[in-house]
Design an enzyme around this catalytic site. Structure first.
Site, short mmCIF file in Angstrom:
data_model
loop_
_atom_site.label_atom_id
_atom_site.label_comp_id
_atom_site.label_asym_id
_atom_site.label_seq_id
_atom_site.Cartn_x
_atom_site.Cartn_y
_atom_site.Cartn_z
N GLU A 217 120.98 90.17 -2.12
CA GLU A 217 120.86 89.14 -1.09
C GLU A 217 121.28 87.76 -1.59
O GLU A 217 121.53 86.86 -0.80
CB GLU A 217 119.43 89.09 -0.56
N GLU B 207 124.13 102.94 16.06
CA GLU B 207 123.61 103.54 17.29
C GLU B 207 124.46 103.21 18.51
O GLU B 207 124.46 103.96 19.50
CB GLU B 207 122.17 103.08 17.52
#
Length: 668
Positions: free
Chosen positions: A484, A453
């Site tokens: 992870e 963004e």
């Protein structure tokens, strides 16, 4: 000893940052602002110890029957929950039995400074409002009965009675003259009788709305007088069961003297499902925090006062009001001048609360106690929500929103660390470095989203902000199980991008221990780069490994372990704030305007035109002409108009000002 915290609740309001100095069991100073402390708390706040004026028992202990060993368990258990002062309560029984209870309480009071004395709830109660009290032991408050009560001595601090009983008004005056406070309760009295009792010396009301005349729009009854007469301190059971949450919100909003009590019985503080004998029959602690008989009827409250505060806040009571209702207000109502406030000279009864109002550590007269349980992390469950799926939809929504409010307070407490991280990252980028985000699952996706963004919002070049998501970009739309845990993948990703000492890396993980993210932080720091951590558990491995740790201690989620909820919300806001602050420092904004925005579609072109008009005061045609001359670049267009420059001159001046429109406007 000096203890500092991001916030202090002094007894009626919050301030902070600040610190409390303790010596010989007393508070000696309150220090405002940042201070070097012996114990520096990074989150939460310090508050006075809680005061419960109506407690029949807890942790398996019945106050009317407690042995010396029982009192030790009772006081220690309450202290671990932040309750540092308590008024043990004995309900209606033969006066001889109550006298024995008084002697036991007096002996316990001599050993425990937390015990304030004895509250007799009965036997002077209205038969039709007796509730669970046995009718055969009820008495009229005649002279002989009051003689027996006063013979109990100085241990007696409070007596609950019904003011409409024969002899009650004279008994109130006599009790007050002897230094015993009187609370009006278990009563069918009308408003006039209530006011007569207040004039005689009554100063409190016992569990408003419960076992008393009702509140009616033409007949205020006991609750109406309790909540409006400024001479009275009304006590309300704060479990949200004895009094509906909506009525609790109304009462505490209406009355600045309202006090929170538990009226708990011996099952309070035990695990849900625990069974104990009470009143001659078994009682089970239900998931709503109440004691239930075999048939499901309520036998008594089963919460401690810290839980009561949390339930008040969930009902819509402000944190300041809920905390005051359990600290300064009960102290004032009972004339306790040495507690209930953080103030010089007060007894050093202090609670370190997390931002979601769970005790982290407690001091009673300066002596520290560990909490009843380890601080609840993001993977913990909230036992009080065991009935969540049985609640109505609006109630569940309000529970989520109350949790988010607590999470925002936790984020606010982390603001200084977030500001420091933003300044350090901006300095790296101003010197030519890059910003990396590293994370897995929700946390990694939030970092990925923020990086993406920033491009159109601030017009940054590709590669300035680089997201490293465990499992790679495809894990953004489909979970990559096990990614992870891949430490090597994090190191390989940093190597592939050529991470160097001029760069910065911010790791994001609710737990603060995700292997992928922790490995990224450690490797980046070993390479000489700046490292930051945004985490939601205190004292985590990531916080320890990073140069700057932003610890947003949001606590247990509504749905246990679902860190896309409060933890994720605060991470998103923290990342928005971090990147926006960095862009502000890089000159990507002018006031509230994103002046480096890429005007790549019709909506953004309209926004660019509006920004140039608002910054310069130019009309639409003048702004449009300037924008067309500089390829829709807002900063250049604004500088062209304000300084009457060509597009080339504006570009040159911006370059000399390191891209800052404000600096370019000031430079001549």
């Amino acid at each position: 000893m000096i203890i500092s915290a991001p916030r202090l609740f002094l007894g009626d309001s919050f301030t902070g940052p600040g610190a409390v100095a303790l010596e010989n069991g007393r508070i000696t100073r309150i220090i405002f602002g940042d201070v070097k402390a012996d114990m520096q708390l990074t989150h939460g706040f310090l508050a006075p110890g809680l005061i419960d004026l109506h407690n029949n028992g807890a942790f398996g202990v019945d106050c009317a029957l407690a042995t010396p060993e029982d009192w030790d368990v009772f006081v220690a258990g309450l202290a671990a929950c932040g309750v540092t002062s308590v008024l043990p309560t004995a309900i209606t029984a033969p006066l001889a039995d109550l006298a024995q209870a008084a002697r036991r309480v007096a002996a316990a009071q001599a050993r425990h400074g937390a015990i304030l004395g004895l509250h007799l709830e009965g036997p002077f109660l209205a038969p039709e409002k007796r509730g669970a009290h046995l009718q055969e032991y009820l008495r009229l408050p005649d002279e002989a009965a009051i003689d027996e009560v006063l013979a109990m001595g100085k241990v007696l601090r409070l007596v609950t009675l019904a003011p409409e009983l024969p002899g009650a008004i004279a008994a109130i005056a006599r009790l007050r003259a002897a230094g015993v406070a009187v609370s009006l309760g278990h009563t069918g009295a009308d408003a006039a009788t209530m006011r007569d009792a207040v004039s005689a010396g009554a100063t409190l009301v016992t569990h408003v709305f419960n076992a008393q005349s009702p509140l009616h729009h033409r007949s205020p009854g006991a609750p109406g007088v309790a909540l409006t007469d400024p001479r009275l301190s009304p006590c309300l059971i704060a479990d949200g069961v004895h009094v509906a949450p909506e009525l609790l919100a109304i009462a505490f909003a209406a009355c600045p003297r309202a006090i929170a009590v538990t009226d708990s019985i011996l099952i309070a503080g035990l695990e849900p499902g625990a069974v104990r004998e009470f009143g001659g029959a078994p009682v089970t602690l239900g998931h709503q925090g109440v004691g239930l008989r075999a048939g499901g009827t309520i036998a008594g409250a089963g919460i401690t006062l810290d839980e009561g505060i949390r339930r008040l806040i969930a009902a819509g009571v402000t944190p300041e009001t809920a905390l005051a209702a359990a600290t300064s207000r009960p102290a004032l109502a009972l004339g306790l001048t040495d507690r209930g406030m953080l103030a010089p000279g007060a007894r050093a009864d202090i609670v370190w609360f997390s931002d979601d109002l769970h005790p982290q550590r407690v001091w009673t007269a300066g002596v520290t106690h560990e909490p009843a349980a380890k601080p609840r992390g993001t993977e913990s469950a909230q036992p009080e929500l065991m009935d969540l799926d049985e609640r109505d939809t609006l109630g569940i929504v309000n529970t989520f929103l109350a949790q988010e409010q607590a999470a925002q307070r936790a984020l606010a407490a982390a603001a200084p660390a977030l500001a420091r991280l933003a300044d350090e990252v901006a300095a790296r980028l101003q010197a030519g470095g890059r910003l990396f985000y590293a994370g897995a699952g929700t946390s990694g996706r939030l970092g990925f989203l923020d990086a993406v963004e920033c491009g159109p919002t601030f017009g940054i070049e590709d590669g300035l902000i680089i997201p490293l998501l465990a499992g790679g970009p495809s894990a953004f739309i489909k979970a990559a199980e096990g990614a992870e845990d891949d430490k090597d993948a994090a190191i390989a990703a940093l190597t592939a991008h050529g991470f160097d000492p001029g760069d910065a890396l911010v790791g994001i993980a609710a737990s603060g221990s995700t292997p992928f993210t922790l490995a990224a932080i450690r490797h980046a720091r070993a390479l000489g780069g700046l490292t930051g951590a945004i985490v939601n558990n205190a004292a985590s491995p990531m916080a320890e490994a990073a140069d700057i740790a932003v610890q947003i201690v949001t606590g247990a989620e509504i749905i246990a372990g679902s860190t896309r909820l409060s933890a994720g919300s605060t991470q998103k806001i923290a990342l928005n704030t971090l990147s926006s602050m960095v862009m502000i420092r890089l000159g990507k904004t002018y006031g509230p305007y994103m002046v480096d925005m890429r005007a790549t579609n019709a909506k953004l072109r309209r926004r660019a035109l509006a920004m140039v008009q608002q910054i310069t005061g130019a009309d639409e045609s003048g702004a449009a002409l300037a924008l067309s001359a500089c390829d829709m670049h807002v900063k250049r267009a604004a500088l062209m108009i304000l300084r009457r420059l060509t597009a080339e001159q504006a570009e040159s001046r911006l370059a000399a000002a390191a891209g800052s429109l404000r600096r370019a406007l000031h430079d001549q």
